[in-house]
Design a protein around this motif. Sequence first.
Motif, PDB file in Angstrom:
ATOM      1  N   LEU A  14       0.814  -1.201   0.048  1.00  0.00           N
ATOM      2  CA  LEU A  14       0.259   0.273   0.053  1.00  0.00           C
ATOM      3  C   LEU A  14       0.943   1.176  -0.290  1.00  0.00           C
ATOM      4  O   LEU A  14       1.967   1.377   0.712  1.00  0.00           O
ATOM      5  N   ARG A  15       0.774   1.927  -1.157  1.00  0.00           N
ATOM      6  CA  ARG A  15       1.174   3.612  -0.570  1.00  0.00           C
ATOM      7  C   ARG A  15       0.529   4.572  -0.392  1.00  0.00           C
ATOM      8  O   ARG A  15      -0.835   4.689  -0.774  1.00  0.00           O
ATOM      9  N   ARG A  16       0.723   5.046   0.609  1.00  0.00           N
ATOM     10  CA  ARG A  16       0.100   6.324   1.050  1.00  0.00           C
ATOM     11  C   ARG A  16       0.977   7.240   1.063  1.00  0.00           C
ATOM     12  O   ARG A  16       1.631   7.158   1.490  1.00  0.00           O
ATOM     13  N   ILE A  17       0.433   8.448   0.043  1.00  0.00           N
ATOM     14  CA  ILE A  17       0.854   9.305  -0.055  1.00  0.00           C
ATOM     15  C   ILE A  17       0.217  10.652   0.544  1.00  0.00           C
ATOM     16  O   ILE A  17      -1.029  11.225   0.401  1.00  0.00           O
ATOM     17  N   GLY A  18       0.779  10.704   0.960  1.00  0.00           N
ATOM     18  CA  GLY A  18       0.236  12.544   1.390  1.00  0.00           C
ATOM     19  C   GLY A  18      -1.067  12.685   2.416  1.00  0.00           C
ATOM     20  O   GLY A  18      -2.226  11.869   2.071  1.00  0.00           O
ATOM     21  N   GLY A  19      -1.294  12.478   4.048  1.00  0.00           N
ATOM     22  CA  GLY A  19      -2.835  12.478   4.569  1.00  0.00           C
ATOM     23  C   GLY A  19      -3.516  11.455   4.773  1.00  0.00           C
ATOM     24  O   GLY A  19      -4.444  11.264   5.115  1.00  0.00           O
ATOM     25  N   GLY A  20      -3.102  10.196   4.343  1.00  0.00           N
ATOM     26  CA  GLY A  20      -2.910   8.558   4.133  1.00  0.00           C
ATOM     27  C   GLY A  20      -3.300   8.629   5.806  1.00  0.00           C
ATOM     28  O   GLY A  20      -1.689   7.946   6.083  1.00  0.00           O
ATOM     29  N   ARG A  21      -4.567   7.864   6.151  1.00  0.00           N
ATOM     30  CA  ARG A  21      -4.809   7.573   7.450  1.00  0.00           C
ATOM     31  C   ARG A  21      -5.697   6.478   8.127  1.00  0.00           C
ATOM     32  O   ARG A  21      -6.470   6.787   7.215  1.00  0.00           O
ATOM     33  N   ASP A  22      -4.764   5.637   8.638  1.00  0.00           N
ATOM     34  CA  ASP A  22      -5.014   4.084   8.704  1.00  0.00           C
ATOM     35  C   ASP A  22      -5.093   3.970  10.121  1.00  0.00           C
ATOM     36  O   ASP A  22      -4.103   4.277  10.928  1.00  0.00           O
ATOM     37  N   ALA A  23      -6.164   2.342  10.136  1.00  0.00           N
ATOM     38  CA  ALA A  23      -5.959   2.053  11.668  1.00  0.00           C
ATOM     39  C   ALA A  23      -6.114   0.615  11.558  1.00  0.00           C
ATOM     40  O   ALA A  23      -6.734   0.199  10.658  1.00  0.00           O
ATOM     41  N   LEU A  24      -4.672  -0.201  12.093  1.00  0.00           N
ATOM     42  CA  LEU A  24      -4.020  -1.157  11.860  1.00  0.00           C
ATOM     43  C   LEU A  24      -4.987  -2.047  13.077  1.00  0.00           C
ATOM     44  O   LEU A  24      -3.010  -1.911  13.822  1.00  0.00           O
ATOM     45  N   MET A  25      -5.658  -2.814  12.929  1.00  0.00           N
ATOM     46  CA  MET A  25      -5.970  -3.765  14.369  1.00  0.00           C
ATOM     47  C   MET A  25      -4.337  -5.294  13.601  1.00  0.00           C
ATOM     48  O   MET A  25      -5.313  -5.824  13.664  1.00  0.00           O
ATOM     49  N   PHE A  26      -4.246  -5.865  14.933  1.00  0.00           N
ATOM     50  CA  PHE A  26      -3.355  -6.534  14.748  1.00  0.00           C
ATOM     51  C   PHE A  26      -4.893  -7.785  15.781  1.00  0.00           C
ATOM     52  O   PHE A  26      -4.530  -6.900  16.986  1.00  0.00           O
ATOM     53  N   TYR A  27      -4.560  -8.932  15.463  1.00  0.00           N
ATOM     54  CA  TYR A  27      -5.376 -10.227  16.130  1.00  0.00           C
ATOM     55  C   TYR A  27      -4.892 -11.034  15.666  1.00  0.00           C
ATOM     56  O   TYR A  27      -3.882 -11.373  15.276  1.00  0.00           O
ATOM     57  N   SER A  28      -5.311 -12.258  16.494  1.00  0.00           N
ATOM     58  CA  SER A  28      -5.214 -13.524  16.318  1.00  0.00           C
ATOM     59  C   SER A  28      -6.213 -14.313  16.856  1.00  0.00           C
ATOM     60  O   SER A  28      -7.135 -13.520  17.279  1.00  0.00           O
ATOM     61  N   PRO A  29      -6.497 -15.068  15.816  1.00  0.00           N
ATOM     62  CA  PRO A  29      -8.220 -15.497  15.623  1.00  0.00           C
ATOM     63  C   PRO A  29      -8.322 -16.461  16.604  1.00  0.00           C
ATOM     64  O   PRO A  29      -9.703 -16.574  17.032  1.00  0.00           O
ATOM     65  N   PHE A  30      -7.356 -17.030  17.602  1.00  0.00           N
ATOM     66  CA  PHE A  30      -7.757 -17.436  18.807  1.00  0.00           C
ATOM     67  C   PHE A  30      -8.116 -16.501  19.981  1.00  0.00           C
ATOM     68  O   PHE A  30      -8.154 -17.270  21.135  1.00  0.00           O
ATOM     69  N   CYS A  31      -7.871 -15.688  20.376  1.00  0.00           N
ATOM     70  CA  CYS A  31      -8.081 -14.501  21.398  1.00  0.00           C
ATOM     71  C   CYS A  31      -9.597 -13.590  21.268  1.00  0.00           C
ATOM     72  O   CYS A  31      -9.669 -13.427  20.334  1.00  0.00           O
ATOM     73  N   GLY A  32      -9.964 -14.328  22.423  1.00  0.00           N
ATOM     74  CA  GLY A  32     -11.072 -13.955  22.629  1.00  0.00           C
ATOM     75  C   GLY A  32     -11.351 -12.844  23.082  1.00  0.00           C
ATOM     76  O   GLY A  32     -12.358 -11.784  22.299  1.00  0.00           O
ATOM     77  N   THR A  33     -10.120 -11.482  23.396  1.00  0.00           N
ATOM     78  CA  THR A  33     -10.354 -10.304  23.614  1.00  0.00           C
ATOM     79  C   THR A  33     -10.215  -9.728  22.357  1.00  0.00           C
ATOM     80  O   THR A  33     -10.770  -8.364  21.994  1.00  0.00           O
ATOM     81  N   CYS A  34      -9.623 -10.349  21.323  1.00  0.00           N
ATOM     82  CA  CYS A  34      -9.197  -9.623  20.765  1.00  0.00           C
ATOM     83  C   CYS A  34     -10.627  -9.848  19.216  1.00  0.00           C
ATOM     84  O   CYS A  34     -11.232  -8.839  18.829  1.00  0.00           O
ATOM     85  N   LYS A  35     -11.235 -10.935  19.204  1.00  0.00           N
ATOM     86  CA  LYS A  35     -13.029 -11.142  18.903  1.00  0.00           C
ATOM     87  C   LYS A  35     -13.685  -9.840  19.412  1.00  0.00           C
ATOM     88  O   LYS A  35     -14.665  -9.700  18.443  1.00  0.00           O
TER      89      LYS A  35
END
Length: 105
Positions: A14-35
């Motif tokens: 992904l190339r984010r140029i100028g003002g590219g704002r994102d949120a990336l959630m790291f999770y594990s499929p076996f993690c209840g808190t992640c769900k």
Amino acid sequence: MAIVEVKEEEWLRLRRIGGGRDALMFYSPFCGTCKVALRMLEVVDAAGVPASLYKININYAGRLREAWQITSVPCLVLVEDGRPVRKEYAMRSVAHLFALLKDEM
């Protein structure tokens, strides 16, 4: 808009140029808190926040995990122009996540 699942290679391309704002959630499929955290993020997304929301399985994101020093899941990383600017490990509530994404983004 929905939370988009990405693979590490896709994220790195992904190339984010100028003002590219994102949120990336790291999770594990076996993690209840992640769900729970992902469900809260879906509610925040439905309410409308000015960010593109993504999720990534930490088990298949070794390069990002090491480069960004992700120590546990769930971890919401706020990203601006492709660089992490904040990491949030405590998904306290929908209101907290909404305020975080609205204020930071």
